[in-house]
Design an enzyme around this catalytic site. Sequence first.
Site, PDB file in Angstrom:
ATOM      1  N   GLY A  30      52.730 -35.318  24.284  1.00  0.00           N
ATOM      2  CA  GLY A  30      52.075 -36.575  24.634  1.00  0.00           C
ATOM      3  C   GLY A  30      51.455 -36.521  26.019  1.00  0.00           C
ATOM      4  N   ASP A  83      55.489 -43.016  24.016  1.00  0.00           N
ATOM      5  CA  ASP A  83      54.276 -42.250  24.310  1.00  0.00           C
ATOM      6  C   ASP A  83      53.071 -43.161  24.519  1.00  0.00           C
ATOM      7  OD1 ASP A  83      54.625 -39.457  24.542  1.00  0.00           O
ATOM      8  OD2 ASP A  83      55.269 -39.410  22.446  1.00  0.00           O
ATOM      9  N   ILE A 159      59.115 -32.053   7.091  1.00  0.00           N
ATOM     10  CA  ILE A 159      58.726 -32.672   5.818  1.00  0.00           C
ATOM     11  C   ILE A 159      57.993 -33.994   6.069  1.00  0.00           C
ATOM     12  CG2 ILE A 159      59.642 -33.801   3.736  1.00  0.00           C
ATOM     13  CD1 ILE A 159      61.755 -31.644   3.608  1.00  0.00           C
ATOM     14  N   THR A 201      54.976 -19.151  18.946  1.00  0.00           N
ATOM     15  CA  THR A 201      53.633 -19.735  18.833  1.00  0.00           C
ATOM     16  C   THR A 201      52.919 -19.168  17.604  1.00  0.00           C
ATOM     17  OG1 THR A 201      53.508 -19.958  21.219  1.00  0.00           O
ATOM     18  CG2 THR A 201      51.420 -20.010  20.041  1.00  0.00           C
ATOM     19  N   CYS A 390      64.415 -59.004  32.625  1.00  0.00           N
ATOM     20  CA  CYS A 390      64.804 -59.490  31.294  1.00  0.00           C
ATOM     21  C   CYS A 390      66.319 -59.714  31.226  1.00  0.00           C
ATOM     22  CB  CYS A 390      64.289 -58.560  30.209  1.00  0.00           C
ATOM     23  SG  CYS A 390      64.068 -59.440  28.658  1.00  0.00           S
ATOM     24  N   HIS A 514      58.905 -58.294  31.259  1.00  0.00           N
ATOM     25  CA  HIS A 514      59.049 -56.891  31.658  1.00  0.00           C
ATOM     26  C   HIS A 514      57.792 -56.445  32.422  1.00  0.00           C
ATOM     27  CE1 HIS A 514      62.543 -55.781  29.138  1.00  0.00           C
ATOM     28  NE2 HIS A 514      62.081 -56.672  28.282  1.00  0.00           N
ATOM     29  N   GLU A 516      57.332 -53.941  34.068  1.00  0.00           N
ATOM     30  CA  GLU A 516      57.176 -52.475  34.054  1.00  0.00           C
ATOM     31  C   GLU A 516      56.170 -51.979  33.018  1.00  0.00           C
ATOM     32  OE1 GLU A 516      59.903 -54.171  33.140  1.00  0.00           O
ATOM     33  OE2 GLU A 516      61.049 -53.180  31.554  1.00  0.00           O
TER      34      GLU A 516
END
Length: 548
Positions: A30, A83, A159, A201, A390, A514, A516
């Site tokens: 990500g 992400d 899968i 790889t 919160c 929140h 953040e």
Amino acid sequence: MPTELTEYDPTLGNKFVFVTGGVMSGLGKGITAASTGRLLANAGFDVTAVKIDPYLNVDAGTMNPYQHGEVYVLKDGGEVDLDLGNYERFLDIDMTFDHNITTGKTYRHVIEKERAGDYLGNTVQIIPHITDDIKRRIREAAEGHDVCLIEVGGTVGDIEGMPYLEALRQFAHEEDDDDIIFAHVTLVPYSKNGEQKTKPTQHSVKELRSIGLQPDIVVGRCEDRLDPETKRKIALFCDVPVDAVFSNPDVEDIYHVPLMVEDEGLDEYVMSELDLAGEAIQKADRENEWRGIVTQETTEEIDIALVGKYALEDAYLSIHESLKHAGFETNTDINVLWVDADEMDGDHEARLERAEGIIVPGGFGARGTEGKIGAVQYARENDVPFLGLCLGFQMAVVEFARNVCGLEGAHSAEMEESTPHPVIDILPEQYEIEDMGGTMRLGAHETDIEPGTIAHQVYGATACTERHRHRYEVNPEYIERLEAAGMVFSGRAENRMEILELPDHPFFFGTQFHPEFRSRPGRASPPFVSLVETILESEETDAEEVTA
Ligand code: GLN
């Protein structure tokens, strides 16, 4: 509940960068994707992103932060994978719920359509019905943007990921070659004798090719940069040009990854493959802006305690990032000291006492709440700068009710249903809700800020719009008593209490929302900046007192 997009208009002309991962998860795929996006944004393009999570949950809202890290909240109330937070921070964009594609969402939609009779007469299958729906979602999320990054969660060969990779294969078949690029991020480990090994790889690219996907770019995650010989080997075995193999070495700060991959020319390569090079503009200015922000020299260093219950940095990722952003803004290196609220003795207590500021973050359930309340009390009584987020805000109310208002046994009804003083109680609109998914008070809501308060100074405005995720709130029946004892509710959304502060404390600030989730490098969240600034100011005063 966030809404889902409708049908796709096939006359769009975007570019797509698909990012898959090999060998193992947790490689920072990500961050690699977000960094590539940052570089394309630096070059003047409008970049967006899509995260594919091949799990059966419809969204991340019901998942334990121990397994997947924090649940990130978008402005439209979508509860998504963390992400997406990285994409928002790296690209400085606001995304929506439809930018997180999950198996749960896709299957639910297709099954609902089947029940509604949309496929009457047909057998409903993974190919084409699920794959069509995946492609539709990608195209819709990309709509209106120059470039869309699509990160496929998990590892090639899982899968769960198969329908997505098949959808990508079809996608590549349907789009022009210069509109789409495949990047594969893999691990390049060292052998015992210090050699960079390419076999993992090679295997993961082989797996990818067996599904019909050929990567255009291979990015090797390695402790160091890839040796020229390693790059040559990867190129040969994976069938890509040598200059399409890039290193993504470990760096101390994730915000330096764009600088790293740029050094190797990843952005130039992507742009030339996508036939965008001629259109790149303003690169120098924007590049310097990012570099300037993230490579700021620090002149101060402070310790802030984070009092939570998940000993896992990812569980509070956005808070860690917000502190970094506040650090960029104030040239301060911030060490986060982990304090386990469920184990408030020994080392944990020592770290709490060493800290120059205390954050009590959000959370659910009773475990650790007495530790959090204890930390709040410690901050309040010892004039230690405090930020409650919160659940942290709610625990500040409970602590104040118990220890200042004298309301013995006060608590949140979430933790103790039979408390004699439910100072935090369930939101009225939550009474009838039984469904746990996506039903909290979620997303961006505006808060009115009382002029002349600390909140007014913090935000420099009489309103703010921040993201929410809660089922409980301050019980209106106790507001008068809390206020009479000195707690100030300086931010409200109609009759809901959104911000609290204590005027005769250096900085005692709590938010029901929140903050953040809106913090970005270069645009740090105001409550975090104020927390850090108060600490720096009090250090200055202390230093002056010593010299005087
Ligand atoms: N558990 C609390 C509530 O539901 C706080 C939620 C949170 O911290 N995100 O209101």
